[in-house]
Scaffold this motif. Structure first.
Motif, PDB file in Angstrom:
ATOM      1  N   PHE A   1       0.848  -1.184   0.000  1.00  0.00           N
ATOM      2  CA  PHE A   1       0.000   0.000   0.000  1.00  0.00           C
ATOM      3  C   PHE A   1       0.888   1.238   0.000  1.00  0.00           C
ATOM      4  CE2 PHE A   1      -2.899  -3.089   2.101  1.00  0.00           C
ATOM      5  CZ  PHE A   1      -3.998  -2.951   1.269  1.00  0.00           C
ATOM      6  N   ASP A   2       0.309   2.394  -0.285  1.00  0.00           N
ATOM      7  CA  ASP A   2       1.068   3.648  -0.271  1.00  0.00           C
ATOM      8  C   ASP A   2       1.693   3.931   1.092  1.00  0.00           C
ATOM      9  OD1 ASP A   2       0.611   4.162  -2.935  1.00  0.00           O
ATOM     10  OD2 ASP A   2      -1.143   5.429  -2.555  1.00  0.00           O
ATOM     11  N   ASN A   3       1.070   3.392   2.171  1.00  0.00           N
ATOM     12  CA  ASN A   3       1.607   3.631   3.513  1.00  0.00           C
ATOM     13  C   ASN A   3       2.766   2.691   3.863  1.00  0.00           C
ATOM     14  OD1 ASN A   3       0.315   1.200   3.997  1.00  0.00           O
ATOM     15  ND2 ASN A   3      -1.118   2.009   5.526  1.00  0.00           N
ATOM     16  N   GLY A   4       3.191   1.834   2.892  1.00  0.00           N
ATOM     17  CA  GLY A   4       4.306   0.921   3.121  1.00  0.00           C
ATOM     18  C   GLY A   4       3.923  -0.420   3.695  1.00  0.00           C
ATOM     19  N   VAL A   5       2.652  -0.587   4.049  1.00  0.00           N
ATOM     20  CA  VAL A   5       2.163  -1.862   4.589  1.00  0.00           C
ATOM     21  C   VAL A   5       2.010  -2.854   3.442  1.00  0.00           C
ATOM     22  CG1 VAL A   5       0.183  -2.994   5.698  1.00  0.00           C
ATOM     23  CG2 VAL A   5       1.015  -0.811   6.568  1.00  0.00           C
ATOM     24  N   LYS A   6       2.398  -4.084   3.693  1.00  0.00           N
ATOM     25  CA  LYS A   6       2.282  -5.125   2.686  1.00  0.00           C
ATOM     26  C   LYS A   6       0.821  -5.275   2.271  1.00  0.00           C
ATOM     27  CE  LYS A   6       5.066  -8.457   3.460  1.00  0.00           C
ATOM     28  NZ  LYS A   6       5.644  -9.666   4.047  1.00  0.00           N
ATOM     29  N   LYS A   7       0.589  -5.373   0.972  1.00  0.00           N
ATOM     30  CA  LYS A   7      -0.761  -5.484   0.419  1.00  0.00           C
ATOM     31  C   LYS A   7      -1.072  -6.915  -0.010  1.00  0.00           C
ATOM     32  CE  LYS A   7      -3.572  -3.301  -3.192  1.00  0.00           C
ATOM     33  NZ  LYS A   7      -3.521  -2.305  -4.278  1.00  0.00           N
ATOM     34  N   GLU A   8      -0.114  -7.551  -0.694  1.00  0.00           N
ATOM     35  CA  GLU A   8      -0.354  -8.895  -1.207  1.00  0.00           C
ATOM     36  C   GLU A   8       0.957  -9.601  -1.460  1.00  0.00           C
ATOM     37  OE1 GLU A   8      -3.367 -10.595  -4.484  1.00  0.00           O
ATOM     38  OE2 GLU A   8      -1.862  -9.230  -5.316  1.00  0.00           O
ATOM     39  N   VAL A   9       0.958 -10.910  -1.210  1.00  0.00           N
ATOM     40  CA  VAL A   9       2.102 -11.764  -1.525  1.00  0.00           C
ATOM     41  C   VAL A   9       1.551 -13.002  -2.215  1.00  0.00           C
ATOM     42  CG1 VAL A   9       4.006 -13.144  -0.613  1.00  0.00           C
ATOM     43  CG2 VAL A   9       3.403 -10.986   0.486  1.00  0.00           C
ATOM     44  N   GLY A  10       2.113 -13.341  -3.356  1.00  0.00           N
ATOM     45  CA  GLY A  10       1.656 -14.525  -4.074  1.00  0.00           C
ATOM     46  C   GLY A  10       2.724 -15.002  -5.038  1.00  0.00           C
TER      47      GLY A  10
END
Length: 135
Positions: free
Chosen positions: A51-60
């Motif tokens: 995400f723009d805030n640096g938090v992980k969004k997705e891993v695949g």
């Protein structure tokens, strides 16, 4: 989005590493989206987006045929897991679990090669069962 060989001059090279920690993999590719990287190892492409805030969004993961494989985990903007799903050669396969914004399980479902199977359960906020459906 996929990263594959494209024969053209390199105009810009970059790597987005949240928190400044470098991954220890054989190679890392930067996607056009500045918040997505691909880690390549043994013909498997690990997609990591933020995400723009640096938090992980997705891993695949993708195989060499550009098919989703293995576990795919998505996150809410607060960092809590929003889903954990499985693919087999781009088909929904295995247990799928969805979570609310606070990390509580919302539902559990199952697939076998894109077909609904097993018992699908939805949960209330307090964890009690809201509905059950068998396939």
């Amino acid at each position: 989005m996929f990263c594959w060989q494209d024969k053209r001059p390199i105009e810009k090279v970059g790597l987005y590493i949240p928190g400044g920690t470098a991954p220890l993999f054989s190679s890392v590719l930067m996607a056009e989206d500045r918040d997505t990287i691909f880690v390549v190892e043994h013909n498997i492409y690990k997609k990591i987006s933020y995400f723009d805030n640096g938090v992980k969004k997705e891993v695949g993961f993708y195989n060499s045929d550009k098919q989703r494989v293995g576990v795919w985990i998505s996150y809410h903007t607060n960092g809590e897991k929003s889903s954990e799903v499985f693919y087999k050669n781009d088909m929904k396969h295995g247990d799928w679990v969805f979570y609310d914004y606070e990390g509580r399980i919302k539902s559990r479902i199952q697939y076998y090669e894109n077909k609904r199977v097993g018992t699908w359960v939805q949960y209330k906020e307090d964890g009690s069962v809201l509905s059950v459906r068998k396939y």
